[in-house]
Design an enzyme around this catalytic site. Structure first.
Site, PDB file in Angstrom:
ATOM      1  N   HIS A 131      40.894  45.326  38.027  1.00 29.95           N
ATOM      2  CA  HIS A 131      40.846  46.432  38.680  1.00 29.95           C
ATOM      3  C   HIS A 131      40.374  46.456  40.050  1.00 29.95           C
ATOM      4  O   HIS A 131      39.783  45.602  40.470  1.00 29.95           O
ATOM      5  CB  HIS A 131      40.387  47.660  37.951  1.00 29.95           C
ATOM      6  N   LYS A 135      36.606  50.958  41.164  1.00 32.48           N
ATOM      7  CA  LYS A 135      36.596  51.559  39.830  1.00 32.48           C
ATOM      8  C   LYS A 135      35.223  51.115  39.395  1.00 32.48           C
ATOM      9  O   LYS A 135      34.599  49.982  39.762  1.00 32.48           O
ATOM     10  CB  LYS A 135      37.583  50.731  38.824  1.00 32.48           C
TER      11      LYS A 135
END
Length: 237
Positions: A131, A135
């Protein structure tokens, strides 16, 4: 279908656009710069779609239970107590709550449920998720969901990252990568003797989650109280 939309960031704006394109109506928008509370929505509506933040959960569950209104929860980051409150509220209102609204990830999960029992005794299993660098939680909720699909009976130890010297046991390894602007990638690797099977899903934009949430809302209207997932949305008869 008339929708009350909770949250009006990038996702909320895209959902509004897609709803109108599909012939649906937005009865009201609850956000910092729109209506402040779901009770301020004056027009009647069929379902709520929440893409906001955990702070709004109590308000939405209270409204859903009092008015028997369906609720699609696409917000993440809830505490254990908040998750329990979702299940408590589902006794009085239908709720779709899942870690990932992508249609592809939902199919991915079903495939893992079919493949794992066939390969689990002779293949090692590893999960890798990637990600963007903003995040903050790791591993992702989706990675945990995929692991749960493969480890329904709890027969595997779930190992989150590895360090040091240790012999591999009956385990599922889970590894998180954070960098750049990666929207989301999830791979499950089944590594056997002389062969490797890899199943992978890539999210190229967050729009896929909005499309899934709308599909969930369409499914939820008319359902009985209870907690539903995207598996119910796609595979229930």
């Amino acid at each position: 279908m008339k929708v009350a939309l909770i949250g009006y960031g990038a996702m909320g704006k895209f959902i509004e656009q897609r709803l109108l394109e599909k012939g649906h109506t937005v009865a009201g928008i609850v956000s910092l710069d729109q209506l402040k509370d779901i009770n301020e929505v004056k027009d009647d509506f069929d379902v709520m779609i929440d893409f906001s933040n955990p702070a709004n959960l109590s308000m939405l569950l209270d409204y859903a239970t009092k008015n028997k209104k369906p609720l699609v929860i696409a917000t993440t980051g809830f505490s254990e107590d908040q998750i329990k409150s979702i299940y408590d509220a589902s006794k009085l209102a239908p709720i779709v709550y899942t870690a990932n609204f992508s249609l592809g990830v939902t199919v991915f999960e079903e495939v893992l449920k079919m493949v794992t029992p066939i390969l689990k005794d002779t293949f090692d299993i590893e999960v890798i998720e990637k990600h963007h660098n903003k995040k903050i939680d790791a591993p992702s909720g989706t990675a945990k969901m995929l692991v749960s699909a493969m480890n329904q009976d709890g027969e595997f130890e779930e190992v989150f990252g590895r360090e040091g010297v240790a012999k591999r046991g009956k385990e599922i390894g889970v590894h998180a990568v954070r960098g750049g602007t990666i929207v989301g990638e999830h791979s499950v690797i089944f590594a056997g003797e002389d062969e490797v099977l890899e199943i992978k899903h890539e999210a190229h934009s967050k729009n896929i989650f909005a499309n899934g949430a709308i599909k969930a809302a369409e499914f939820l209207v008319g359902q009985e109280p209870g907690v539903y997932t995207m598996n119910d949305v796609l595979f229930s008869k």
